[in-house]
Design an enzyme around this catalytic site. Structure first.
Site, PDB file in Angstrom:
ATOM      1  N   HIS A 199      -3.122  -6.701  -3.276  1.00 30.09           N
ATOM      2  CA  HIS A 199      -3.719  -7.797  -2.418  1.00 30.09           C
ATOM      3  C   HIS A 199      -3.762  -9.225  -2.451  1.00 30.09           C
ATOM      4  CE1 HIS A 199      -2.916  -4.597   0.317  1.00 30.09           C
ATOM      5  NE2 HIS A 199      -3.885  -3.596  -0.629  1.00 30.09           N
ATOM      6  N   ASP A 209       2.366   2.029  -3.887  1.00 28.51           N
ATOM      7  CA  ASP A 209       0.427   2.260  -3.198  1.00 28.51           C
ATOM      8  C   ASP A 209       0.800   3.034  -1.814  1.00 28.51           C
ATOM      9  OD1 ASP A 209      -2.324   1.694  -4.075  1.00 28.51           O
ATOM     10  OD2 ASP A 209      -1.873   0.615  -1.459  1.00 28.51           O
ATOM     11  N   HIS A 259      -1.030   0.953   0.664  1.00 24.14           N
ATOM     12  CA  HIS A 259      -0.878  -0.453   1.235  1.00 24.14           C
ATOM     13  C   HIS A 259       0.503  -1.393   0.319  1.00 24.14           C
ATOM     14  CE1 HIS A 259      -5.531   1.292   0.596  1.00 24.14           C
ATOM     15  NE2 HIS A 259      -5.353   1.047   2.197  1.00 24.14           N
TER      16      HIS A 259
HETATM   17 ZN   LIG Z   1      -3.879   0.396  -1.366  1.00 27.81          ZN
END
Ligand SMILES: [Zn+2]
Length: 350
Positions: free
Chosen positions: A169, A204, A206
């Protein structure tokens, strides 16, 4: 298979995380790293400390002004407001400016040289506080990814980087989602400089938004992410199927969102679709961004994946046959991430 980890990566110990309007304990516990290191030893893998590469490999994918901020924010926080007496225990933002920069483009450095506005500018949300040892952990986590890339460049078929803090991220100039420096992007840039074409497959739970944005305008790096559908799940603003890249990178980003509640079958079908795109791209190496927060009992999971899926991902990467760098991302049920990694490694090694 070589594995890389520095004990310094367990020094970062965030205590706070803003969730639903409430400061709660941070889920990125140092014990995550220790559990994963134990799993590597149980699998018989030698774990090496990465060399100290300094900041150079981070600057391949991050703005120097952003790294300056991460490196200096904690001592500046201490110096601010009566020697820190009126400040909280960690550097956290109390504002979040609207950047207004299209995907693939770059922000200018923060126009203010003061700490509070810089903190809002560079820390994109309230999940990434900076404490006294955070920078050292962040730096060494990135070094583990770079060392794994170097092992593969030197001729190893595969290498594993136990990265914690995670990285996917982290954008070119912005931390978010427990991530500060994008470890898998550091490895990818290193591999791309050597091999030419590199694919990143992020499995993952996300969306790998930082990785997507860093390589969004490049055609030598294919970024693929399987993740829980993001309209009501972090990172919310990206991760949609229509995001395909920009400029020269048009067509070199692929998002494969999964309906919440999806299990092994749907998850592995998305992984297969991702690998099909990877094969069509014909890269010289691949980076797997491996998270275990897809696990059915993970405290922040909305998917229903179990260990057999991680074993299957390992088998699929072995069958792909490309030089492979595995970079650890999320997974917050400490009891599950060790067995998750073991199942993945068993699948990878056959
Ligand atoms: Zn994650």
């Amino acid at each position: 298979m070589q594995a890389f980890y520095s004990p310094d990566q367990a020094l970062h110990h965030p205590s706070q995380f803003m969730r639903l309007g409430k400061l709660v304990p941070a889920p990125d516990l140092p014990s995550r790293a220790e559990t994963l290191a134990d799993a590597l030893q149980q699998a018989g893998l030698a774990v090496s400390e990465p060399p100290d590469f300094g900041r150079a490999p981070l600057e391949a994918v991050h703005a120097p002004h952003y790294l300056d901020y991460l490196q200096t924010a904690w001592p500046r926080w201490q110096a601010m407001l009566d020697g820190g007496a009126n400040a909280g225990p960690e550097v956290m933002a109390n504002l979040s400016p609207y950047a207004g920069v299209p995907a693939g483009q770059r922000r200018a450095p923060c126009p203010s040289s003061a700490l509070v506005p810089q903190t809002g500018y560079y820390l994109g949300d309230l999940s990434c506080p900076l404490g006294p040892d955070s920078w050292q952990s962040i730096l060494r986590s990135a070094h583990s990814a770079v060392a794994a890339a170097d092992a593969v460049i030197a001729g190893e078929r595969m290498a594993y980087a136990l990265c914690r803090p995670s990285g996917h991220h982290a954008h070119w100039d912005r931390a978010s989602g427990f991530c500060y420096v994008n470890n898998n992007a550091c490895a990818t840039a290193r591999l791309a400089a050597h091999f030419g074409r590199v694919a990143v497959l992020d499995v993952d739970a996300h969306h790998g938004d930082g990785t997507q944005s860093i390589f969004y305008a490049r055609d030598d790096v294919l970024t693929v992410s399987t993740h829980a559908e993001t309209s009501s799940y972090f990172p919310f603003y990206t991760g949609y199927a229509q995001e395909r890249g920009a400029g020269a990178g048009e067509g070199y980003n692929l998002n494969l969102p999964l309906a919440h509640g999806s299990g092994n079958a749907e998850f592995l079908a998305a992984v297969d679709s991702g690998l099909e795109a990877v094969r069509a791209f014909a890269p010289q190496s691949i980076v797997l961004a491996l998270g275990f927060d897809t696990f059915k009992d993970d405290p922040i999971s909305v998917l229903k994946v179990d260990f057999e899926a991680y074993r299957a991902v390992g088998q699929k990467l072995r069958a792909l046959g490309l030089p492979l760098v595995v970079v650890q991302e999320g997974g917050y049920l400490v009891e599950a991430i060790g067995p998750g990694l073991q199942a993945f490694l068993e699948g990878l090694h056959g």
